[in-house]
Design a protein around this motif. Structure first.
Motif, PDB file in Angstrom:
ATOM      1  N   TRP A 116      -3.817  -6.940  -5.984  1.00  0.00           N
ATOM      2  CA  TRP A 116      -3.462  -8.060  -6.874  1.00  0.00           C
ATOM      3  C   TRP A 116      -4.658  -8.875  -7.349  1.00  0.00           C
ATOM      4  O   TRP A 116      -4.568  -9.521  -8.388  1.00  0.00           O
ATOM      5  CB  TRP A 116      -2.443  -8.971  -6.213  1.00  0.00           C
ATOM      6  N   MET A 131       3.542  -8.785  -3.534  1.00  0.00           N
ATOM      7  CA  MET A 131       3.531  -9.095  -2.095  1.00  0.00           C
ATOM      8  C   MET A 131       4.918  -8.949  -1.473  1.00  0.00           C
ATOM      9  O   MET A 131       5.052  -8.553  -0.317  1.00  0.00           O
ATOM     10  CB  MET A 131       3.011 -10.509  -1.861  1.00  0.00           C
ATOM     11  N   LEU A 163      -6.005  -9.057   0.277  1.00  0.00           N
ATOM     12  CA  LEU A 163      -4.873  -8.182   0.597  1.00  0.00           C
ATOM     13  C   LEU A 163      -3.581  -8.596  -0.114  1.00  0.00           C
ATOM     14  O   LEU A 163      -3.345  -9.781  -0.358  1.00  0.00           O
ATOM     15  CB  LEU A 163      -4.597  -8.195   2.104  1.00  0.00           C
ATOM     16  N   THR A 164      -2.772  -7.581  -0.392  1.00  0.00           N
ATOM     17  CA  THR A 164      -1.411  -7.796  -0.880  1.00  0.00           C
ATOM     18  C   THR A 164      -0.457  -7.781   0.308  1.00  0.00           C
ATOM     19  O   THR A 164       0.512  -8.537   0.364  1.00  0.00           O
ATOM     20  CB  THR A 164      -1.017  -6.679  -1.869  1.00  0.00           C
ATOM     21  N   GLY A 165      -0.736  -6.885   1.254  1.00  0.00           N
ATOM     22  CA  GLY A 165       0.075  -6.802   2.461  1.00  0.00           C
ATOM     23  C   GLY A 165      -0.710  -6.088   3.551  1.00  0.00           C
ATOM     24  O   GLY A 165      -1.593  -5.278   3.257  1.00  0.00           O
ATOM     25  N   GLN A 166      -0.367  -6.397   4.798  1.00  0.00           N
ATOM     26  CA  GLN A 166      -1.084  -5.816   5.947  1.00  0.00           C
ATOM     27  C   GLN A 166      -0.292  -4.665   6.537  1.00  0.00           C
ATOM     28  O   GLN A 166       0.879  -4.825   6.892  1.00  0.00           O
ATOM     29  CB  GLN A 166      -1.232  -6.876   7.048  1.00  0.00           C
TER      30      GLN A 166
END
Lengths: 221, 235
Positions: A116, A131, A163-166
């Motif tokens: 993103w 996200m 990050l967008t997601g972990q």
């Protein structure tokens, strides 16, 4: 030959199971809809409030009130439905969407996704629904070129972009390989015949696991 | 019969219909937080937003999924210098050049909120919920200054309700009680925004008689709507 975008889309489409509810990210992932095998019924979700989204209409049939998440005109298939944003994202976060296909700037070896924002702060950032989708869909496929245009690996030890997601990515589909993110690491499931495992490793910024690799060979598209 | 006193009761009817933009936007104050419906152009109350320029309210905080495009609607309100801050999920649509110019010259503040969180924050405000924990944005820049709690082994981010003074939305059909139906994917943020504002104003394609909207088809019940204005648009 490395796969073109249509071929990566074709490969992903083969992986989608009959009856799945699927969200395709804006841009390259939208191509996946063109290659769904004929004997499967797939319901496409668009986060702006559509289930049962159909293909782009003829120019004369376009309706400004019927658009997809990329704001392009679409159609509604028989049996489709409209709903508001809150319900739409309840579907997303609540684990009701089976699969989401997203693009990526970078993916880490443990499945972190960055798609993103870059480190360029001169332009305003924008996250949209990325996200929510990254964390909510039951499965996340990433569709991407293996390396950036200048040859830098997009798959790496750790993402340098925000990050967008972990730990959200399940499988990466690139122009060179299909790679599963597992608890043991990055497992190469398929690769094109033209490159060796070592060459693929050299184009990847994190260690790959070699085990029973099949040939990645889509039709000419 | 002649002796009988006929008492005429004056029944005050609920009537949320207004006749023009001036009546529709009456009382919107400077420094208000204003929710603007729409996802891109679908469901954007373009005519109400442009009328807000004439109405004059300024120093506004605007909540909208996008940051306007071209030089109409939200972009026109921005260009007129009425907006202090934008809260949105995606300001970078092609054609958002007015927003980009203002942003790059530091003339407008931006708060990025993930799309599902944006909608849920408004729903929470409308539903009287004091906040909620969402997995969205956990471990990212957007949760940096927020409370993170582990629930059943998974990280969740605390998000507060997003309440507003005013909501401007676009629906398809209304009646005098303010019941609304929408058209296709233009529904998007309308229902959440309608319930999150103290004053909700809907522009609609058509106002029908009470009872003509099938009760099973009402999407936003009139309790969430204060004013409806018919704005007939060519398709």
């Amino acid at each position: 030959m490395p796969l073109n975008r249509n071929q990566i889309a074709w490969r992903i489409a083969q992986e989608i199971e009959d009856g799945n509810y699927v969200n395709l990210g804006i841009g390259m992932p939208e191509l996946v809809a063109n290659y769904i095998p004929e004997n499967r019924e797939i319901i496409f979700h668009s986060e702006n409030g559509i289930l049962g989204m159909g293909p782009q209409p003829e120019k004369s049939e376009e309706d400004g009130d019927l658009i997809n998440a990329g704001k392009k005109p679409v159609t509604l298939l028989t049996g489709g439905s409209y709903f508001n944003h809150t319900d739409s994202f309840a579907m997303v976060r609540g684990g009701h969407i089976d699969l989401c296909v997203l693009g990526a700037f970078q993916i880490s070896k443990n499945g972190d996704l960055a798609n993103w924002a870059t480190l360029d702060n001169s332009k305003p950032p924008g996250v949209g629904g990325a996200m929510d989708l990254a964390v909510g869909a039951k499965s996340i496929f990433v569709m991407t070129e293996h390396c950036t245009k200048d040859g830098t690996p997009k798959i790496m030890e750790e993402c340098s972009y925000p990050l967008t997601g972990q730990g959200v990515v399940n499988t990466i589909f690139t122009d060179l390989a299909v790679i599963d993110i597992t608890s043991e690491g990055l497992k190469v499931r398929e690769k094109i015949n033209e490159i060796s495992f070592m060459e693929l490793q050299n184009k990847t910024g994190a260690p790959l696991i070699e085990s029973d690799i099949k040939e990645l060979s889509p039709p000419v598209l | 019969m002649r002796d009988k006193v006929v008492q005429v009761l004056e029944i005050k009817m609920i009537d949320k219909r207004v006749n023009n933009f001036e009546e529709a936007l009456q009382g919107i104050a400077d420094s208000s937080t204003v929710l603007l419906g729409g996802f891109g152009q679908a469901g954007s109350p373009v005519e109400l937003i442009e009328a807000l320029i004439d109405q004059g309210a300024t120093n506004l905080t605007v909540v909208s999924n996008n940051a306007g495009e071209g030089e109409f609607g939200l972009a026109a309100l921005m260009k007129a210098g009425r907006i202090r801050k934008v809260i949105c999920s995606y300001p970078r649509s092609s054609g958002s050049f007015i927003f980009e110019e203002l942003y790059e010259s530091g003339k407008i503040e931006l708060e990025i909120v993930p799309q599902g969180t944006l909608s849920e924050r408004m729903r929470a405000a409308g539903a009287g919920i004091g906040g909620f924990f969402t997995p969205t944005s956990a471990g990212t820049l957007l949760s940096q200054d927020k409370e993170v709690r582990q629930i059943d082994g998974k990280d969740y981010v605390f998000e507060k309700p997003l309440k507003a003074d005013v909501a401007l939305i676009k629906a398809h059909t209304a009646d005098r009680w303010g019941n609304l139906t929408y058209n296709k994917s233009a529904r998007n943020f309308g229902p959440a925004m309608a319930m999150a504002a103290d004053l909700t104003i809907a522009q609609v394609q058509e106002i029908t008689n009470l009872g003509e909207i099938d009760p099973e088809h009402v999407v936003t019940p009139g309790i969430f709507v204060n004013r409806v204005l018919e704005v007939k648009l060519e398709n």
